[in-house]
Design an enzyme around this catalytic site. Structure first.
Site, PDB file in Angstrom:
ATOM      1  N   GLY A  79       0.912  -1.231   0.157  1.00  0.00           N
ATOM      2  CA  GLY A  79       0.160  -0.005  -0.137  1.00  0.00           C
ATOM      3  C   GLY A  79       0.812   1.276   0.025  1.00  0.00           C
ATOM      4  CD  GLU A 124      -1.159   2.803   2.592  1.00  0.00           C
ATOM      5  OE1 GLU A 124      -0.714   3.903   2.782  1.00  0.00           O
ATOM      6  OE2 GLU A 124      -0.385   1.784   3.080  1.00  0.00           O
ATOM      7  CB  CYS A 138       4.928   2.445   7.608  1.00  0.00           C
ATOM      8  SG  CYS A 138       4.512   3.919   6.309  1.00  0.00           S
ATOM      9  CD  GLN A 168       3.312   5.867   2.761  1.00  0.00           C
ATOM     10  OE1 GLN A 168       2.336   5.210   2.209  1.00  0.00           O
ATOM     11  NE2 GLN A 168       4.351   5.381   3.233  1.00  0.00           N
TER      12      GLN A 168
HETATM   13 CO    CO Z   1       2.560   3.735   5.767  1.00  0.00          CO
END
Ligand code: CO
Length: 193
Positions: free
Chosen positions: A43, A134, A91, A48
């Site tokens: 994801g 997310e 992450c 990001q």
């Molecule tokens: Co993340």
């Protein structure tokens, strides 16, 4: 396009709903998928990759060959949450950090697709977890905000290492100052939200 890491300020940006989807945005989404596969992620949220858009992508297989498993969520809203479950989570903005996070087990999530259809997703298991992770990103919420004090303590040194790395990169001029980042996000937001 590249993935920004903690504590990059864009990760704390709360994005506004998108009002317009055009060819350029579709190309950005394509680039996001490629970047996600490159890093073996399942994801990725727009923050990001330093973009202030309310969208995230998921492919639970992390496999670029499984294009039918690709999902794009635009302006997602979690409308129902049920149960609680704890599982290890990572992450791409916190490389090599895996921590136990408690989250609702099942969710009902509404979102728009890239071609403007409104879709309702009833999710559970890994899909529900990834989508909640997310969706948090779009509000500037990170997995470290969801940890127990004990779990947070356990990764303190890893976080400090990421903070030092961020400072070094900024000192070398690879990362703009906060106000420049904020100005750029505001400009991008002005065009699409
Ligand atoms: Co993340």
């Amino acid at each position: 396009m590249q993935i920004v890491k903690y504590p990059h300020p864009t990760l704390r940006h709360r994005s506004k709903p998108l009002r317009r989807v055009d060819g350029e945005l579709k190309r950005m989404v394509r680039q996001m998928f490629e970047l996600m596969y490159e890093h073996q992620g399942i994801g990725l949220a727009a923050n990001q990759v330093d973009l202030p858009y309310r969208l995230f992508i998921i492919n639970l297989t992390a496999d670029s060959a499984a294009a039918d498993e690709e999902h794009v969520f635009i302006n997602p809203v979690i409308v129902r949450r049920q149960g609680v479950v704890e599982a290890r989570e990572g992450c791409l903005s916190f490389p090599e950090i895996y921590v136990p996070v408690r989250r609702p087990e099942r969710i009902l999530l509404n979102a728009f697709t890239l071609d403007g259809r409104e879709v309702s997703y009833r999710l559970e298991g890994l899909f529900a977890r990834a989508a909640q992770h997310e969706a948090d990103h779009l509000d500037g919420v990170l997995l470290i905000d969801r940890l127990s004090p004990t779990a947070l303590m356990a990764i303190r040194e890893d976080l400090q290492a990421l903070e030092s790395q961020f400072r070094r990169e900024r000192d070398r001029g690879f990362i703009p100052e906060d106000r420049q980042i904020a100005a750029r996000l505001a400009e991008l937001e002005g065009a699409r939200t």
